[in-house]
Design a protein around this motif. Structure first.
Motif, PDB file in Angstrom:
ATOM      1  N   GLY A 111      -0.672   0.791 -24.324  1.00  0.00           N
ATOM      2  CA  GLY A 111      -0.055  -0.484 -23.600  1.00  0.00           C
ATOM      3  C   GLY A 111      -1.014  -0.548 -22.300  1.00  0.00           C
ATOM      4  O   GLY A 111      -1.242   0.531 -21.471  1.00  0.00           O
ATOM      5  N   LYS A 112      -1.732  -1.865 -22.053  1.00  0.00           N
ATOM      6  CA  LYS A 112      -2.509  -2.001 -20.905  1.00  0.00           C
ATOM      7  C   LYS A 112      -1.603  -1.729 -19.747  1.00  0.00           C
ATOM      8  O   LYS A 112      -1.859  -1.367 -18.494  1.00  0.00           O
ATOM      9  CB  LYS A 112      -2.957  -3.318 -21.050  1.00  0.00           C
ATOM     10  N   GLN A 113      -0.355  -1.887 -19.629  1.00  0.00           N
ATOM     11  CA  GLN A 113       1.003  -1.676 -18.708  1.00  0.00           C
ATOM     12  C   GLN A 113       1.382  -0.483 -18.739  1.00  0.00           C
ATOM     13  O   GLN A 113       2.386  -0.172 -17.994  1.00  0.00           O
ATOM     14  CB  GLN A 113       1.630  -3.145 -18.417  1.00  0.00           C
ATOM     15  N   ALA A 114       0.928   0.213 -19.469  1.00  0.00           N
ATOM     16  CA  ALA A 114       1.928   1.857 -19.771  1.00  0.00           C
ATOM     17  C   ALA A 114       1.434   2.606 -18.615  1.00  0.00           C
ATOM     18  O   ALA A 114       0.436   2.419 -18.063  1.00  0.00           O
ATOM     19  CB  ALA A 114       1.499   2.392 -21.342  1.00  0.00           C
ATOM     20  N   HIS A 115       2.476   3.485 -18.178  1.00  0.00           N
ATOM     21  CA  HIS A 115       2.232   4.446 -17.267  1.00  0.00           C
ATOM     22  C   HIS A 115       0.831   5.414 -17.558  1.00  0.00           C
ATOM     23  O   HIS A 115       0.246   5.496 -16.777  1.00  0.00           O
ATOM     24  CB  HIS A 115       3.591   5.423 -16.940  1.00  0.00           C
ATOM     25  N   ILE A 116       0.827   5.656 -18.915  1.00  0.00           N
ATOM     26  CA  ILE A 116      -0.225   6.757 -19.137  1.00  0.00           C
ATOM     27  C   ILE A 116      -1.482   5.999 -18.820  1.00  0.00           C
ATOM     28  O   ILE A 116      -2.663   6.505 -18.357  1.00  0.00           O
ATOM     29  CB  ILE A 116      -0.144   6.969 -20.742  1.00  0.00           C
ATOM     30  N   PHE A 117      -1.692   4.714 -19.078  1.00  0.00           N
ATOM     31  CA  PHE A 117      -3.115   4.217 -18.676  1.00  0.00           C
ATOM     32  C   PHE A 117      -3.245   3.742 -17.202  1.00  0.00           C
ATOM     33  O   PHE A 117      -4.243   3.853 -16.833  1.00  0.00           O
ATOM     34  CB  PHE A 117      -3.221   2.740 -19.745  1.00  0.00           C
ATOM     35  N   ARG A 118      -2.086   3.180 -16.776  1.00  0.00           N
ATOM     36  CA  ARG A 118      -2.194   2.191 -15.459  1.00  0.00           C
ATOM     37  C   ARG A 118      -1.985   3.466 -14.374  1.00  0.00           C
ATOM     38  O   ARG A 118      -2.685   3.270 -13.181  1.00  0.00           O
ATOM     39  CB  ARG A 118      -1.045   1.364 -15.449  1.00  0.00           C
ATOM     40  N   TYR A 119      -1.229   4.562 -14.507  1.00  0.00           N
ATOM     41  CA  TYR A 119      -0.664   5.157 -13.235  1.00  0.00           C
ATOM     42  C   TYR A 119      -1.030   6.847 -13.417  1.00  0.00           C
ATOM     43  O   TYR A 119      -0.502   7.553 -12.504  1.00  0.00           O
ATOM     44  CB  TYR A 119       0.572   4.902 -12.844  1.00  0.00           C
ATOM     45  N   GLU A 120      -1.734   6.992 -14.220  1.00  0.00           N
ATOM     46  CA  GLU A 120      -2.033   8.537 -14.357  1.00  0.00           C
ATOM     47  C   GLU A 120      -3.658   9.129 -14.045  1.00  0.00           C
ATOM     48  O   GLU A 120      -4.200   9.927 -14.518  1.00  0.00           O
ATOM     49  CB  GLU A 120      -1.394   9.178 -15.662  1.00  0.00           C
TER      50      GLU A 120
END
Ligand code: TLP
Length: 350
Positions: free
Chosen positions: A82-91
């Protein structure tokens, strides 16, 4: 006056019982596999999630990157996320930085899901040297950026089926999987049954001071143990931390509905205050997202500063996102504190 901290459930302190268990924990060197408390925690956590084995890692971020690197063990692999997933957005872009893993991002729907057709379309045809190799699909449960929405077992099974048909692995970032289980009234193991790996956090709503657990097949966890070593996450007398983790999974998972009830009460109280745009029906677990009407006489960051200075209440205003305030309830947010927060907001916005 005590601080009321609603910025996240990560701020929750360990309980007095956890501190006592930590002080008295039997320990050993976990790199030799000799820490009995870590071994116990890993086994119990795996059992709770219906998987063969578990691995204690330092954080949710480390659990996710350990899973991604273990599943995508050749550079040029691709993960659908997901574009808004933690893995993509905040890691910090860890999958690309550390593993040469290419993220293929899909819009997260308001209900926290990714479109099944969009997932199918995102999978690269094999054998064409132009494309990265699709290896992994990642889901997040509860989905944080849409407001802690729990994802059903039925939906995850459909994604699991797509993964299976295409020879892909499925990882669930279940940082708050026990919140999802409490909200849906379904055991956590059923929610993640189709997943090849799941990471969940001990240090969010479950109150442990440090740590997450990654679970999967024995073969996957053996390999993940090597990845964790590479990432510097192999710890020694980690039983001190695991002792709190055991209380987290045995006891704190059983009370998360209280945080959800408090979040609902908070949302209902706030929704009645002028200028606040909030739909209490969207509050399904321990998170509340809202924003302010355009004619609100006070800017969100000013409101946050005044809440802190005048009422000892901490909130986080997210810049540039649709709902720019997120509040999160946890063990230390009691019904009395919920009332204090509603009163303080009403005072500042009236
Ligand atoms: N989320 C934090 C922030 O990083 C946004 C929070 O306050 O919610 N997966 C999910 C779904 C998460 O929400 C988080 C933390 C993580 C993974 C990472 O966990 P940690 O902070 O332990 O690395």
């Amino acid at each position: 006056m005590d601080t009321i901290d609603l910025r996240s459930d990560t701020v929750s302190w360990p309980t007095p019982k956890m501190r006592e268990a930590m002080a008295n924990a039997p320990v050993g060197d976990d790199v030799y596999g000799e820490d009995p408390t870590v071994n116990q925690l890993e086994a119990e956590a795996a059992e709770m999630l219906g998987k063969e084995a578990g691995l204690l890692v330092t954080s949710g971020t480390q659990g996710n990157i350990t899973a991604v690197l273990t599943h995508c063990n050749t550079r040029g692999s691709e993960m659908i996320v997901g574009k808004q997933a933690h893995i993509f957005r905040y890691e910090a872009g860890s999958a690309s930085v550390l593993g040469g893993v290419h993220p293929n991002t899909l819009q997260v729907n308001p209900d926290g899901t990714l479109d099944l057709d969009a997932i199918r379309e995102a999978i690269r045809p094999g054998g064409n040297p132009h494309f990265p190799r699709t290896r992994l699909i990642c889901l997040e449960n509860t989905q944080g950026t849409v407001g802690g929405i729990p994802i059903t077992a039925e939906y995850t099974a459909q994604v699991g089926e797509i993964a299976k048909q295409n020879g892909l692995k499925l990882h669930v970032d279940g940082a708050r999987i026990f919140n999802a289980a409490a909200a849906l009234g379904v055991p956590a193991k059923e929610l993640v049954a189709p997943a090849d790996s799941v990471s969940f956090c001990l240090s969010k709503g479950l109150c442990a001071p440090v740590g997450s657990i990654l679970v999967g097949s024995k073969e996957f966890i053996d390999e993940a143990r090597r990845t964790r070593k590479m990432l510097g996450g192999a710890m020694r007398q980690a039983g001190i931390l695991a002792a709190a983790g055991l209380i987290a999974i045995r006891e704190m998972t059983q009370r998360l509905h209280e945080d959800h009830t408090n979040a609902c009460a908070l949302a209902e109280g706030l929704a009645k205050i002028p200028y606040i745009r909030l739909d209490p029906a969207r509050v399904r677990t321990n998170m509340i997202l809202f924003d302010f009407a355009p004619d609100t006489p006070i800017a969100p960051d000013v409101l946050a500063t005044r809440l802190k200075n005048e009422h000892n209440i901490l909130i986080r205003a997210y810049a540039g996102e649709t709902k720019n305030i997120r509040l999160v309830t946890h063990y230390w947010i009691t019904p009395e504190r919920v009332e204090q927060v509603v009163n303080a907001m009403r005072t500042l916005l009236s």
